[in-house]
Design a protein around this motif. Structure first.
Motif, mmCIF file in Angstrom:
data_model
loop_
_atom_site.group_PDB
_atom_site.id
_atom_site.type_symbol
_atom_site.label_atom_id
_atom_site.label_comp_id
_atom_site.label_asym_id
_atom_site.label_seq_id
_atom_site.Cartn_x
_atom_site.Cartn_y
_atom_site.Cartn_z
ATOM 1 N N SER A 49 0.822 -1.213 0.000
ATOM 2 C CA SER A 49 0.000 0.000 0.000
ATOM 3 C C SER A 49 0.858 1.266 0.000
ATOM 4 O O SER A 49 0.349 2.361 -0.218
ATOM 5 N N GLY A 50 2.148 1.100 0.275
ATOM 6 C CA GLY A 50 3.045 2.245 0.394
ATOM 7 C C GLY A 50 3.247 2.683 1.839
ATOM 8 O O GLY A 50 4.093 3.517 2.124
ATOM 9 N N ARG A 51 2.481 2.099 2.749
ATOM 10 C CA ARG A 51 2.602 2.459 4.165
ATOM 11 C C ARG A 51 3.907 1.922 4.740
ATOM 12 O O ARG A 51 4.331 0.811 4.446
ATOM 13 N N ARG A 52 4.536 2.734 5.577
ATOM 14 C CA ARG A 52 5.735 2.323 6.306
ATOM 15 C C ARG A 52 5.307 1.823 7.677
ATOM 16 O O ARG A 52 4.565 2.494 8.394
ATOM 17 N N THR A 54 6.602 0.215 11.443
ATOM 18 C CA THR A 54 7.697 -0.011 12.391
ATOM 19 C C THR A 54 7.443 -1.333 13.110
ATOM 20 O O THR A 54 6.370 -1.932 12.996
ATOM 21 N N TYR A 55 8.391 -1.772 13.886
ATOM 22 C CA TYR A 55 8.239 -2.984 14.682
ATOM 23 C C TYR A 55 7.005 -2.886 15.575
ATOM 24 O O TYR A 55 6.171 -3.790 15.591
ATOM 25 N N GLU A 56 6.890 -1.787 16.297
ATOM 26 C CA GLU A 56 5.781 -1.624 17.235
ATOM 27 C C GLU A 56 4.433 -1.646 16.523
ATOM 28 O O GLU A 56 3.484 -2.278 16.986
ATOM 29 N N GLU A 57 4.339 -0.964 15.388
ATOM 30 C CA GLU A 57 3.081 -0.935 14.634
ATOM 31 C C GLU A 57 2.728 -2.321 14.089
ATOM 32 O O GLU A 57 1.570 -2.747 14.145
ATOM 33 N N MET A 58 3.733 -3.027 13.585
ATOM 34 C CA MET A 58 3.481 -4.347 13.012
ATOM 35 C C MET A 58 3.056 -5.336 14.089
ATOM 36 O O MET A 58 2.101 -6.090 13.910
ATOM 37 N N VAL A 59 3.744 -5.334 15.213
ATOM 38 C CA VAL A 59 3.404 -6.265 16.286
ATOM 39 C C VAL A 59 1.980 -6.015 16.787
ATOM 40 O O VAL A 59 1.218 -6.956 17.030
#
Length: 130
Positions: A49-52, A54-59
């Protein structure tokens, strides 16, 4: 790039990265602490989607993203791995999620001690229809 035709240890590293990548496609793993442990603390993703991420967001989002228990299955094909350094594997493959194709690239980094191989970077690029 290291030639893996002659070194079984390099083949084991690539196999471990592929296994980790495929485990992250499993809804049960995505919803568990096992899935969280497969991410490097320095993880970053640039999604299709183009979104970045981070570790915290993904978890935090992992159980609800594609491949989770209530979402479309992730189909992977053509997965190839290359050992770039003794502790770094580059994987490429194509995925299909709910009919949408993407080309994927992941870097898996071997952690210190017993932490094993962890996903350090991932990028998805949409494949245009047709």
């Amino acid at each position: 790039m290291i030639d893996t035709d002659e070194n079984p240890e390099e083949q084991v590293a690539i196999a471990a990265a592929k296994d980790g990548e495929l485990r992250l496609h499993d809804p049960a793993v995505r919803a568990s602490a096992v899935g969280v442990r497969l991410f490097d603390p320095d993880f970053v993703e640039v999604g299709a989607s183009g979104r970045r991420w981070t570790y915290e967001e993904m978890v935090a989002a992992l159980p609800t993203l594609h491949g989770g228990a209530d979402s479309p299955h992730i189909e992977a094909s053509g997965m190839r791995g290359v050992l770039l350094a003794p502790d770094l594997v580059h994987l490429t493959y194509e995925s299909v999620i709910a009919g949408r194709r993407a080309r994927r690239s992941s870097l898996w980094r071997k952690g210190e001690g017993d932490s094993g191989w962890r996903l350090y970077y991932h990028q998805g690029t949409p494949v245009p229809e047709g």
